[in-house]
Design a protein around this motif. Structure first.
Motif, PDB file in Angstrom:
ATOM      1  N   VAL A 121       7.739  -1.411  27.300  1.00  0.00           N
ATOM      2  CA  VAL A 121       7.856  -0.114  27.435  1.00  0.00           C
ATOM      3  C   VAL A 121       6.497   0.358  26.907  1.00  0.00           C
ATOM      4  CG1 VAL A 121       8.438   2.099  25.791  1.00  0.00           C
ATOM      5  CG2 VAL A 121       9.784  -0.497  24.919  1.00  0.00           C
ATOM      6  N   GLU A 122       5.941   0.916  27.466  1.00  0.00           N
ATOM      7  CA  GLU A 122       5.019   2.155  27.958  1.00  0.00           C
ATOM      8  C   GLU A 122       4.525   2.759  27.444  1.00  0.00           C
ATOM      9  OE1 GLU A 122       2.699   4.234  31.564  1.00  0.00           O
ATOM     10  OE2 GLU A 122       3.401   3.077  31.949  1.00  0.00           O
ATOM     11  N   HIS A 123       3.897   3.297  25.685  1.00  0.00           N
ATOM     12  CA  HIS A 123       4.236   4.488  25.277  1.00  0.00           C
ATOM     13  C   HIS A 123       2.183   5.065  24.578  1.00  0.00           C
ATOM     14  CE1 HIS A 123       2.172   1.437  22.378  1.00  0.00           C
ATOM     15  NE2 HIS A 123       3.376   1.001  22.214  1.00  0.00           N
ATOM     16  N   GLY A 124       2.141   5.723  23.912  1.00  0.00           N
ATOM     17  CA  GLY A 124       0.890   6.177  23.503  1.00  0.00           C
ATOM     18  C   GLY A 124       0.531   5.911  21.907  1.00  0.00           C
ATOM     19  N   GLU A 125      -0.472   6.255  21.875  1.00  0.00           N
ATOM     20  CA  GLU A 125      -1.109   5.654  20.738  1.00  0.00           C
ATOM     21  C   GLU A 125       0.357   6.261  19.616  1.00  0.00           C
ATOM     22  OE1 GLU A 125      -4.230   6.634  16.993  1.00  0.00           O
ATOM     23  OE2 GLU A 125      -4.146   8.004  18.805  1.00  0.00           O
ATOM     24  N   ILE A 126       0.306   4.849  18.623  1.00  0.00           N
ATOM     25  CA  ILE A 126       1.494   5.368  16.996  1.00  0.00           C
ATOM     26  C   ILE A 126       0.729   5.430  16.286  1.00  0.00           C
ATOM     27  CG2 ILE A 126       2.907   3.778  15.822  1.00  0.00           C
ATOM     28  CD1 ILE A 126       3.869   2.049  18.329  1.00  0.00           C
ATOM     29  N   LYS A 127      -0.152   6.412  15.601  1.00  0.00           N
ATOM     30  CA  LYS A 127      -1.273   6.841  15.036  1.00  0.00           C
ATOM     31  C   LYS A 127      -0.767   5.811  13.807  1.00  0.00           C
ATOM     32  CE  LYS A 127      -2.644  11.359  16.069  1.00  0.00           C
ATOM     33  NZ  LYS A 127      -3.626  11.023  16.538  1.00  0.00           N
ATOM     34  N   GLY A 128      -2.022   5.120  13.807  1.00  0.00           N
ATOM     35  CA  GLY A 128      -1.939   4.446  12.429  1.00  0.00           C
ATOM     36  C   GLY A 128      -1.686   3.120  12.262  1.00  0.00           C
TER      37      GLY A 128
ATOM     38  N   GLN B 164       0.628  -1.402  -0.383  1.00  0.00           N
ATOM     39  CA  GLN B 164      -0.147  -0.137  -0.074  1.00  0.00           C
ATOM     40  C   GLN B 164       1.193   1.386   0.384  1.00  0.00           C
ATOM     41  OE1 GLN B 164      -2.463  -0.581   3.141  1.00  0.00           O
ATOM     42  NE2 GLN B 164      -3.362  -2.147   2.496  1.00  0.00           N
ATOM     43  N   GLY B 165       2.201   1.123   0.511  1.00  0.00           N
ATOM     44  CA  GLY B 165       2.870   2.106  -0.322  1.00  0.00           C
ATOM     45  C   GLY B 165       3.252   2.977   1.473  1.00  0.00           C
ATOM     46  N   GLU B 166       2.630   2.486   2.015  1.00  0.00           N
ATOM     47  CA  GLU B 166       2.779   3.139   4.103  1.00  0.00           C
ATOM     48  C   GLU B 166       4.545   2.877   4.120  1.00  0.00           C
ATOM     49  OE1 GLU B 166      -0.318   1.278   6.416  1.00  0.00           O
ATOM     50  OE2 GLU B 166      -1.713   1.175   4.840  1.00  0.00           O
ATOM     51  N   PRO B 167       4.671   3.525   5.276  1.00  0.00           N
ATOM     52  CA  PRO B 167       6.679   3.048   5.469  1.00  0.00           C
ATOM     53  C   PRO B 167       6.588   2.237   6.201  1.00  0.00           C
ATOM     54  CG  PRO B 167       4.449   4.676   6.826  1.00  0.00           C
ATOM     55  CD  PRO B 167       3.784   4.614   5.946  1.00  0.00           C
ATOM     56  N   GLN B 168       8.147   1.194   5.917  1.00  0.00           N
ATOM     57  CA  GLN B 168       8.302   0.122   6.284  1.00  0.00           C
ATOM     58  C   GLN B 168       8.854   0.902   7.692  1.00  0.00           C
ATOM     59  OE1 GLN B 168       8.671  -3.071   5.030  1.00  0.00           O
ATOM     60  NE2 GLN B 168       7.426  -1.816   3.139  1.00  0.00           N
ATOM     61  N   THR B 169       9.194   1.689   8.463  1.00  0.00           N
ATOM     62  CA  THR B 169       9.153   1.828  10.196  1.00  0.00           C
ATOM     63  C   THR B 169       8.029   2.300  10.667  1.00  0.00           C
ATOM     64  OG1 THR B 169      10.276   3.921   9.429  1.00  0.00           O
ATOM     65  CG2 THR B 169      11.410   1.901   9.310  1.00  0.00           C
ATOM     66  N   VAL B 170       8.204   2.764  12.268  1.00  0.00           N
ATOM     67  CA  VAL B 170       7.315   3.989  12.630  1.00  0.00           C
ATOM     68  C   VAL B 170       7.795   3.945  13.742  1.00  0.00           C
ATOM     69  CG1 VAL B 170       5.075   3.099  11.911  1.00  0.00           C
ATOM     70  CG2 VAL B 170       5.699   2.153  13.796  1.00  0.00           C
ATOM     71  N   VAL B 171       7.960   5.349  14.738  1.00  0.00           N
ATOM     72  CA  VAL B 171       8.542   5.897  15.511  1.00  0.00           C
ATOM     73  C   VAL B 171       7.381   6.545  16.431  1.00  0.00           C
ATOM     74  CG1 VAL B 171       9.918   7.475  16.428  1.00  0.00           C
ATOM     75  CG2 VAL B 171      10.302   6.916  13.880  1.00  0.00           C
ATOM     76  N   ALA B 172       7.570   6.018  17.380  1.00  0.00           N
ATOM     77  CA  ALA B 172       7.398   6.708  18.638  1.00  0.00           C
ATOM     78  C   ALA B 172       7.829   7.009  19.962  1.00  0.00           C
ATOM     79  CB  ALA B 172       5.734   5.092  18.978  1.00  0.00           C
ATOM     80  N   ASP B 173       7.509   7.588  21.252  1.00  0.00           N
ATOM     81  CA  ASP B 173       7.864   7.374  22.325  1.00  0.00           C
ATOM     82  C   ASP B 173       7.641   6.971  23.561  1.00  0.00           C
ATOM     83  OD1 ASP B 173       9.422   9.161  21.086  1.00  0.00           O
ATOM     84  OD2 ASP B 173       7.928  11.311  21.807  1.00  0.00           O
ATOM     85  N   GLY B 174       8.304   6.749  24.163  1.00  0.00           N
ATOM     86  CA  GLY B 174       7.571   5.556  25.373  1.00  0.00           C
ATOM     87  C   GLY B 174       9.041   5.635  27.014  1.00  0.00           C
ATOM     88  N   LYS B 175       7.737   5.029  27.275  1.00  0.00           N
ATOM     89  CA  LYS B 175       8.770   4.961  29.268  1.00  0.00           C
ATOM     90  C   LYS B 175       9.424   3.276  28.959  1.00  0.00           C
ATOM     91  CE  LYS B 175       6.856   4.735  33.251  1.00  0.00           C
ATOM     92  NZ  LYS B 175       6.635   5.020  34.173  1.00  0.00           N
TER      93      LYS B 175
ATOM     94  N   THR C 149       0.928  -0.522  27.063  1.00  0.00           N
ATOM     95  CA  THR C 149       2.033  -1.582  26.981  1.00  0.00           C
ATOM     96  C   THR C 149       2.849  -2.491  27.206  1.00  0.00           C
ATOM     97  OG1 THR C 149       1.943   0.194  29.932  1.00  0.00           O
ATOM     98  CG2 THR C 149       3.796  -1.610  29.917  1.00  0.00           C
ATOM     99  N   MET C 150       3.609  -2.875  26.269  1.00  0.00           N
ATOM    100  CA  MET C 150       4.018  -3.784  25.499  1.00  0.00           C
ATOM    101  C   MET C 150       5.922  -5.068  25.570  1.00  0.00           C
ATOM    102  SD  MET C 150       3.120  -5.007  21.761  1.00  0.00           S
ATOM    103  CE  MET C 150       3.405  -5.847  21.076  1.00  0.00           C
TER     104      MET C 150
END
Length: 153
Positions: A102-109, A78-89, A115-116
């Motif tokens: 890591v406990e993180h917020g929503e990773i859009k899309g 679908q031409g979507e990115p192969q990586t995603v970036v997120a902030d967490g603890k 916490t995962m």
């Protein structure tokens, strides 16, 4: 002196009478101490963290449960990115299993806030990380692993 003796005799007789009158209720079959009680069901092993060597998954990535099978291929098509970036603890690291929780917020899309546990490739990314560190991490979607971790101030 006689008063002390009388009081002692009264308290002793009350204590003995109170103990003799007590009868515990019989143990039912639902009680864990009953000889015919059903044993507690075994709890499933954690797929997120490995506490012993036997629990370390050899070939299954930790993040595989959260990402549908073939998710990386679908994104590429679908031409979507192969990586995603997120902030967490950082909650914990498991270096001998190359994993981080890591406990993180929503990773859009990509994923809701949670916490995962994630597989980390290369494992050297875990060096120096500890509970509470704020991090920015990059997930390689086809590899289903974190491939970059930066400590945040």
């Amino acid at each position: 002196m006689k008063l002390k003796r009388k009081l002692a005799l009264i308290f002793a007789s009350l204590a003995l009478a109170g103990c003799g009158a007590y009868q515990s209720a019989p143990i039912t079959q639902n009680h864990p101490a009953h000889p015919e009680a059903v044993a507690a069901p075994e709890r499933p092993l954690s797929r997120t963290l490995a506490y012993t060597r036997a629990e370390i998954p050899s070939t299954l990535p930790v993040a595989g449960a959260a990402m549908p099978q073939g998710y990386g291929a679908q994104q590429a098509a679908q031409g979507e990115p192969q990586t995603v970036v997120a902030d967490g603890k950082v909650i914990t690291t498991v270096p001998n299993a190359s994993q981080i929780v890591v406990e993180h917020g929503e990773i859009k899309g990509f994923m809701d806030a949670m916490t995962m546990g994630y597989r980390v490739d290369p494992p050297s990314l875990l060096d120096g990380l500890k509970f509470g560190d704020k991090v920015r991490f990059t997930i390689d979607v086809p590899k289903k692993a974190i491939v970059k971790i930066e400590k945040m101030p």
